[in-house]
Design a protein around this motif. Structure first.
Motif, PDB file in Angstrom:
ATOM      1  N   ALA A  68      26.759  10.448 -15.399  1.00  7.46           N
ATOM      2  CA  ALA A  68      27.111  10.808 -14.021  1.00  7.46           C
ATOM      3  C   ALA A  68      26.428  12.117 -13.649  1.00  7.46           C
ATOM      4  O   ALA A  68      26.218  12.971 -14.510  1.00  7.46           O
ATOM      5  N   ALA A  69      26.073  12.241 -12.384  1.00  7.49           N
ATOM      6  CA  ALA A  69      25.511  13.510 -11.901  1.00  7.49           C
ATOM      7  C   ALA A  69      25.763  13.601 -10.409  1.00  7.49           C
ATOM      8  O   ALA A  69      25.450  12.661  -9.670  1.00  7.49           O
ATOM      9  N   THR A  70      26.368  14.696  -9.979  1.00  4.42           N
ATOM     10  CA  THR A  70      26.573  14.899  -8.537  1.00  4.42           C
ATOM     11  C   THR A  70      26.487  16.380  -8.199  1.00  4.42           C
ATOM     12  O   THR A  70      26.983  17.219  -8.951  1.00  4.42           O
ATOM     13  N   GLU A  71      25.843  16.660  -7.065  1.00  2.00           N
ATOM     14  CA  GLU A  71      25.720  18.049  -6.632  1.00  2.00           C
ATOM     15  C   GLU A  71      26.932  18.494  -5.828  1.00  2.00           C
ATOM     16  O   GLU A  71      27.053  19.656  -5.472  1.00  2.00           O
ATOM     17  N   ASP A  72      27.825  17.534  -5.523  1.00  2.00           N
ATOM     18  CA  ASP A  72      29.052  17.907  -4.817  1.00  2.00           C
ATOM     19  C   ASP A  72      30.216  17.067  -5.354  1.00  2.00           C
ATOM     20  O   ASP A  72      30.566  16.034  -4.788  1.00  2.00           O
ATOM     21  N   LYS A 101      31.313  27.956  -2.556  1.00  2.00           N
ATOM     22  CA  LYS A 101      30.277  27.213  -3.294  1.00  2.00           C
ATOM     23  C   LYS A 101      30.706  25.769  -3.539  1.00  2.00           C
ATOM     24  O   LYS A 101      31.903  25.477  -3.595  1.00  2.00           O
ATOM     25  N   THR A 102      29.721  24.882  -3.724  1.00  2.00           N
ATOM     26  CA  THR A 102      30.043  23.493  -4.085  1.00  2.00           C
ATOM     27  C   THR A 102      29.984  23.369  -5.611  1.00  2.00           C
ATOM     28  O   THR A 102      29.197  24.037  -6.279  1.00  2.00           O
ATOM     29  N   ILE A 103      30.814  22.467  -6.124  1.00  2.00           N
ATOM     30  CA  ILE A 103      30.906  22.289  -7.570  1.00  2.00           C
ATOM     31  C   ILE A 103      30.050  21.095  -7.974  1.00  2.00           C
ATOM     32  O   ILE A 103      30.178  20.006  -7.406  1.00  2.00           O
ATOM     33  N   LYS A 104      29.187  21.323  -8.955  1.00  2.00           N
ATOM     34  CA  LYS A 104      28.295  20.264  -9.446  1.00  2.00           C
ATOM     35  C   LYS A 104      28.798  19.751 -10.794  1.00  2.00           C
ATOM     36  O   LYS A 104      29.454  20.490 -11.527  1.00  2.00           O
ATOM     37  N   TYR A 105      28.457  18.497 -11.086  1.00  2.00           N
ATOM     38  CA  TYR A 105      28.978  17.880 -12.319  1.00  2.00           C
ATOM     39  C   TYR A 105      27.923  16.977 -12.943  1.00  2.00           C
ATOM     40  O   TYR A 105      27.263  16.201 -12.236  1.00  2.00           O
ATOM     41  N   VAL A 106      27.775  17.095 -14.252  1.00  2.00           N
ATOM     42  CA  VAL A 106      26.878  16.217 -15.019  1.00  2.00           C
ATOM     43  C   VAL A 106      27.629  15.726 -16.248  1.00  2.00           C
ATOM     44  O   VAL A 106      28.334  16.497 -16.891  1.00  2.00           O
ATOM     45  N   CYS A 107      27.480  14.433 -16.551  1.00  2.00           N
ATOM     46  CA  CYS A 107      28.079  13.881 -17.768  1.00  2.00           C
ATOM     47  C   CYS A 107      26.999  13.081 -18.489  1.00  2.00           C
ATOM     48  O   CYS A 107      26.244  12.338 -17.858  1.00  2.00           O
ATOM     49  N   PHE A 108      26.918  13.250 -19.808  1.00  2.00           N
ATOM     50  CA  PHE A 108      25.925  12.490 -20.570  1.00  2.00           C
ATOM     51  C   PHE A 108      26.432  12.145 -21.962  1.00  2.00           C
ATOM     52  O   PHE A 108      27.423  12.710 -22.440  1.00  2.00           O
TER      53      PHE A 108
END
Ligand SMILES: C[S@@+](CC[C@H](N)C(=O)[O-])C[C@H]1O[C@@H](n2cnc3c(N)ncnc32)[C@H](O)[C@@H]1O
Length: 213
Positions: free
Chosen positions: A173-177, A203-210
């Motif tokens: 998953a990856a999202t800039e917001d 600020k906006t919270i970003k999220y990456v899952c791998f």
């Protein structure tokens, strides 16, 4: 003694905080949990919001908050004791030493909430998603383990996505917001001290899952 100094001293004698040589920490972790449950780690845990919230939600898993600063761990460790959360503990160490503590792949999930972005070129190697840290995580993680990164920092977010691509890892998953995305539910709604500060600053919270596989 000043507050920070008092915390630094006190944290080292709490029964749910481990520090010192990796082999000593390893032994203490085994004695403390006394089970074969999978481990979930929170790296650069600060006050340990993820460790505490998840430990209360999932009593059949072992949760460990990791931070190099004992004074930061103090808050979460004290709270865990007050709330009798026995499946949570804390380790004072640098994250690049974790493979010396966990000699087997027993980690099911790693949370990295709001790590220092280390924007300067000379400090890129300190980023908790730099390849040298990924090599450590790969050694201690179960094959299906998920690694979650939350950040307010666009540069760190882009860097993480690129490292995942370069290393041919599995981007889940990856999202800039995050807050406007479908991922914003369950554990992703747990908020940390830094998250609240960043939200306060607009600020906006970003999220990456791998995953490694
Ligand atoms: C910006 S703070 C975020 C704290 C917390 N996760 C939050 O969201 O409120 C980053 C934390 O990572 C810790 N840290 C930085 N590099 C680390 C490393 N290599 N190993 C362990 N902890 C580290 C710092 O001591 C600090 O507490």
């Amino acid at each position: 003694m000043r507050r920070k100094g008092r915390k630094q001293k006190e944290v080292r004698i709490l029964p749910n905080v481990f520090h010192g040589k990796p082999e000593i920490i390893s032994e203490s972790v085994q004695k403390y949990f006394k089970n074969k449950n999978p481990f979930v780690l929170e790296l650069g845990c600060g006050n340990g919001e993820y460790t505490l919230a998840l430990a209360q939600k999932y009593p059949d898993k072992n949760f460990i908050g990791v931070d190099l600063k004992g004074s930061r761990i103090w808050t979460g460790a004290k709270k865990a004791l007050e709330l009798s959360v026995t499946n949570a503990a804390f380790i004072i160490t640098k994250a690049d030493r974790l493979h010396l503590i966990f000699n087997n792949p027993i980690v099911e999930e790693i949370w990295i909430p709001f790590p220092n972005p280390f924007p300067l070129r000379r400090s890129i190697k300190q980023r908790l998603v730099h390849k040298r840290f990924l090599d450590v995580y790969r050694n201690i993680c179960l094959p299906e383990a998920k690694i979650h990164l939350k950040t307010d920092d666009e540069n760190l977010y882009n860097y993480a996505v690129k490292v995942i691509e370069d290393e041919k890892l599995n981007l889940v998953a990856a999202t800039e917001d995050l807050y406007k995305s479908d991922f914003y539910k369950d554990e992703l709604t747990i908020q940390t001290k830094y998250e609240l500060q960043h939200l306060n600053d607009g600020k906006t919270i970003k999220y990456v899952c791998f995953k490694f596989q």
